[in-house]
Design a protein around this motif. Structure first.
Motif, PDB file in Angstrom:
ATOM      1  N   GLY A   1      -2.268  16.156  -0.477  1.00  0.00           N
ATOM      2  CA  GLY A   1      -1.961  15.807   0.893  1.00  0.00           C
ATOM      3  C   GLY A   1      -2.209  14.154   0.682  1.00  0.00           C
ATOM      4  O   GLY A   1      -3.086  13.797   0.011  1.00  0.00           O
ATOM      5  N   ALA A   2      -2.293  13.612   2.165  1.00  0.00           N
ATOM      6  CA  ALA A   2      -2.536  12.244   2.134  1.00  0.00           C
ATOM      7  C   ALA A   2      -3.033  11.813   3.682  1.00  0.00           C
ATOM      8  O   ALA A   2      -2.469  12.810   4.495  1.00  0.00           O
ATOM      9  N   GLU A   3      -3.759  11.130   4.004  1.00  0.00           N
ATOM     10  CA  GLU A   3      -4.018  10.689   5.273  1.00  0.00           C
ATOM     11  C   GLU A   3      -3.721   9.268   5.015  1.00  0.00           C
ATOM     12  O   GLU A   3      -3.334   8.592   4.176  1.00  0.00           O
ATOM     13  N   ARG A   4      -4.021   8.376   6.220  1.00  0.00           N
ATOM     14  CA  ARG A   4      -3.759   6.907   6.100  1.00  0.00           C
ATOM     15  C   ARG A   4      -5.083   6.246   5.118  1.00  0.00           C
ATOM     16  O   ARG A   4      -6.022   6.547   5.186  1.00  0.00           O
ATOM     17  N   GLY A   5      -4.330   5.665   4.241  1.00  0.00           N
ATOM     18  CA  GLY A   5      -4.886   4.852   3.176  1.00  0.00           C
ATOM     19  C   GLY A   5      -5.482   5.653   2.280  1.00  0.00           C
ATOM     20  O   GLY A   5      -6.558   5.454   1.540  1.00  0.00           O
ATOM     21  N   ARG A   6      -5.065   7.229   1.985  1.00  0.00           N
ATOM     22  CA  ARG A   6      -5.833   7.841   1.103  1.00  0.00           C
ATOM     23  C   ARG A   6      -4.743   9.033   0.735  1.00  0.00           C
ATOM     24  O   ARG A   6      -4.230   9.635   1.484  1.00  0.00           O
ATOM     25  N   THR A   7      -4.939   9.332  -0.736  1.00  0.00           N
ATOM     26  CA  THR A   7      -3.999  10.443  -1.283  1.00  0.00           C
ATOM     27  C   THR A   7      -5.095  11.200  -1.823  1.00  0.00           C
ATOM     28  O   THR A   7      -5.843  10.886  -2.701  1.00  0.00           O
TER      29      THR A   7
ATOM     30  N   ALA B   1       0.799  -1.179   0.170  1.00  0.00           N
ATOM     31  CA  ALA B   1      -0.001  -0.033  -0.076  1.00  0.00           C
ATOM     32  C   ALA B   1       0.874   1.238  -0.103  1.00  0.00           C
ATOM     33  O   ALA B   1       0.534   2.022  -0.688  1.00  0.00           O
ATOM     34  N   ASP B   2       1.963   1.018   0.719  1.00  0.00           N
ATOM     35  CA  ASP B   2       2.920   2.240   0.698  1.00  0.00           C
ATOM     36  C   ASP B   2       3.549   2.667  -0.649  1.00  0.00           C
ATOM     37  O   ASP B   2       3.519   3.734  -1.201  1.00  0.00           O
ATOM     38  N   ARG B   3       3.882   1.481  -1.531  1.00  0.00           N
ATOM     39  CA  ARG B   3       4.260   1.809  -2.794  1.00  0.00           C
ATOM     40  C   ARG B   3       3.412   2.128  -3.707  1.00  0.00           C
ATOM     41  O   ARG B   3       3.640   3.069  -4.481  1.00  0.00           O
ATOM     42  N   PHE B   4       2.224   1.829  -3.516  1.00  0.00           N
ATOM     43  CA  PHE B   4       0.963   2.034  -4.457  1.00  0.00           C
ATOM     44  C   PHE B   4       0.718   3.615  -4.062  1.00  0.00           C
ATOM     45  O   PHE B   4       0.591   4.497  -5.049  1.00  0.00           O
TER      46      PHE B   4
ATOM     47  N   GLU C   1       2.973   5.913  -3.115  1.00  0.00           N
ATOM     48  CA  GLU C   1       4.160   6.563  -3.541  1.00  0.00           C
ATOM     49  C   GLU C   1       3.958   6.844  -5.106  1.00  0.00           C
ATOM     50  O   GLU C   1       4.152   7.860  -5.823  1.00  0.00           O
ATOM     51  N   ILE C   2       3.556   5.674  -5.606  1.00  0.00           N
ATOM     52  CA  ILE C   2       3.201   5.943  -7.433  1.00  0.00           C
ATOM     53  C   ILE C   2       2.096   6.991  -7.578  1.00  0.00           C
ATOM     54  O   ILE C   2       2.396   7.605  -8.467  1.00  0.00           O
ATOM     55  N   THR C   3       1.039   6.927  -6.874  1.00  0.00           N
ATOM     56  CA  THR C   3      -0.023   7.846  -7.177  1.00  0.00           C
ATOM     57  C   THR C   3       0.578   9.194  -7.095  1.00  0.00           C
ATOM     58  O   THR C   3       0.370  10.370  -7.799  1.00  0.00           O
ATOM     59  N   LYS C   4       1.373   9.330  -5.892  1.00  0.00           N
ATOM     60  CA  LYS C   4       1.871  10.921  -5.802  1.00  0.00           C
ATOM     61  C   LYS C   4       2.818  11.255  -6.930  1.00  0.00           C
ATOM     62  O   LYS C   4       3.049  12.657  -7.497  1.00  0.00           O
ATOM     63  N   GLN C   5       3.887  10.247  -7.147  1.00  0.00           N
ATOM     64  CA  GLN C   5       4.685  10.630  -8.351  1.00  0.00           C
ATOM     65  C   GLN C   5       3.912  10.925  -9.393  1.00  0.00           C
ATOM     66  O   GLN C   5       4.325  12.123 -10.232  1.00  0.00           O
ATOM     67  N   ILE C   6       3.012  10.155  -9.914  1.00  0.00           N
ATOM     68  CA  ILE C   6       2.414  10.388 -11.002  1.00  0.00           C
ATOM     69  C   ILE C   6       1.548  11.827 -10.883  1.00  0.00           C
ATOM     70  O   ILE C   6       1.182  12.406 -12.055  1.00  0.00           O
ATOM     71  N   GLY C   7       0.838  12.015  -9.863  1.00  0.00           N
ATOM     72  CA  GLY C   7       0.266  13.303  -9.687  1.00  0.00           C
ATOM     73  C   GLY C   7       1.104  14.473  -9.944  1.00  0.00           C
ATOM     74  O   GLY C   7       0.724  15.406 -10.403  1.00  0.00           O
ATOM     75  N   ASP C   8       2.418  14.469  -9.213  1.00  0.00           N
ATOM     76  CA  ASP C   8       3.324  15.537  -9.302  1.00  0.00           C
ATOM     77  C   ASP C   8       3.799  15.655 -10.814  1.00  0.00           C
ATOM     78  O   ASP C   8       4.392  16.758 -11.199  1.00  0.00           O
TER      79      ASP C   8
ATOM     80  N   ASP D   1      -4.741  -2.020   2.421  1.00  0.00           N
ATOM     81  CA  ASP D   1      -3.718  -3.402   2.460  1.00  0.00           C
ATOM     82  C   ASP D   1      -4.659  -4.617   2.058  1.00  0.00           C
ATOM     83  O   ASP D   1      -5.727  -4.461   2.523  1.00  0.00           O
ATOM     84  N   THR D   2      -4.185  -5.508   1.460  1.00  0.00           N
ATOM     85  CA  THR D   2      -4.906  -6.793   1.208  1.00  0.00           C
ATOM     86  C   THR D   2      -3.919  -7.723   1.825  1.00  0.00           C
ATOM     87  O   THR D   2      -2.772  -7.521   1.933  1.00  0.00           O
ATOM     88  N   ALA D   3      -4.349  -9.265   1.761  1.00  0.00           N
ATOM     89  CA  ALA D   3      -3.468 -10.306   2.298  1.00  0.00           C
ATOM     90  C   ALA D   3      -2.272 -10.411   1.363  1.00  0.00           C
ATOM     91  O   ALA D   3      -1.260 -10.967   1.545  1.00  0.00           O
ATOM     92  N   TYR D   4      -2.471 -10.235  -0.076  1.00  0.00           N
ATOM     93  CA  TYR D   4      -1.541 -10.328  -1.150  1.00  0.00           C
ATOM     94  C   TYR D   4      -0.767  -9.042  -1.552  1.00  0.00           C
ATOM     95  O   TYR D   4      -0.288  -9.113  -2.521  1.00  0.00           O
ATOM     96  N   GLY D   5      -1.074  -8.068  -1.048  1.00  0.00           N
ATOM     97  CA  GLY D   5      -0.541  -6.792  -1.610  1.00  0.00           C
ATOM     98  C   GLY D   5      -1.294  -5.611  -1.077  1.00  0.00           C
ATOM     99  O   GLY D   5      -1.436  -5.177  -0.131  1.00  0.00           O
ATOM    100  N   SER D   6      -1.979  -4.910  -2.237  1.00  0.00           N
ATOM    101  CA  SER D   6      -2.796  -3.729  -1.846  1.00  0.00           C
ATOM    102  C   SER D   6      -3.869  -3.538  -3.035  1.00  0.00           C
ATOM    103  O   SER D   6      -3.779  -4.225  -4.163  1.00  0.00           O
ATOM    104  N   SER D   7      -4.830  -2.773  -2.760  1.00  0.00           N
ATOM    105  CA  SER D   7      -5.862  -2.388  -3.822  1.00  0.00           C
ATOM    106  C   SER D   7      -6.271  -0.995  -3.712  1.00  0.00           C
ATOM    107  O   SER D   7      -5.972  -0.243  -2.557  1.00  0.00           O
ATOM    108  N   GLY D   8      -6.498  -0.265  -4.756  1.00  0.00           N
ATOM    109  CA  GLY D   8      -6.840   1.076  -4.779  1.00  0.00           C
ATOM    110  C   GLY D   8      -7.867   1.439  -5.834  1.00  0.00           C
ATOM    111  O   GLY D   8      -8.173   0.727  -6.749  1.00  0.00           O
TER     112      GLY D   8
END
Length: 138
Positions: A46-52, A20-23, A25-32, A74-81
């Motif tokens: 800005g960001a909050e826990r589980g939300r950008t 979820a942290d990498r996900f 980071e990717i959304t922030k990089q793309i947004g910038d 966070d999911t059992a095998y990674g993340s979802s967004g």
């Protein structure tokens, strides 16, 4: 209350093996880095826990055209967004108060570019990611 625009429910839904942290980071990089010549750009708000949080800004940067967020879990095998449009502005050509064209969502092309860029970046790091981009309500 006015009718919702046909693109008001546009979103992406992504399930990936990335954390979820990498996900986030990717959304922030793309947004910038998401910009469209002659339209505007995405700004990270800005960001909050589980939300950008983001906004699509006009060329000058003074006006918010669209505000949206990405919820990341966070999911059992990674993340979802999933992205979601919060607010938007529309324009419509008129002649003496008579509509001449359908309503246009201002800045939507920038939001579409953001969705596609996030999907491509996630797929680049996780080729088995499940990505769905929906532009209209069903």
């Amino acid at each position: 209350m006015p009718r919702r625009h046909k693109y008001a429910d546009s979103h992406f839904a992504i399930t990936t093996l990335l954390s979820a942290d990498r996900f986030a980071e990717i959304t922030k990089q793309i947004g910038d880095t998401t910009r469209m010549l002659g339209v505007g750009s995405v700004r990270f708000e800005g960001a909050e826990r589980g939300r950008t949080n983001f906004s699509v800004r006009s060329l000058s940067g003074f006006y918010e055209l669209i505000t949206f967020h990405v919820v990341i879990d966070d999911t059992a095998y990674g993340s979802s967004g999933r992205s979601c449009i919060d607010t938007y502005k529309t324009t419509q050509q008129t002649y003496m108060f008579i509509p001449l064209s359908p309503k246009t969502m201002n800045g939507y092309s920038v939001y579409r570019k953001f969705m596609n860029a996030v999907a491509a970046a996630i797929r680049a790091e996780d080729p088995r990611a499940k990505v769905t981009i929906s532009e209209r309500a069903v």
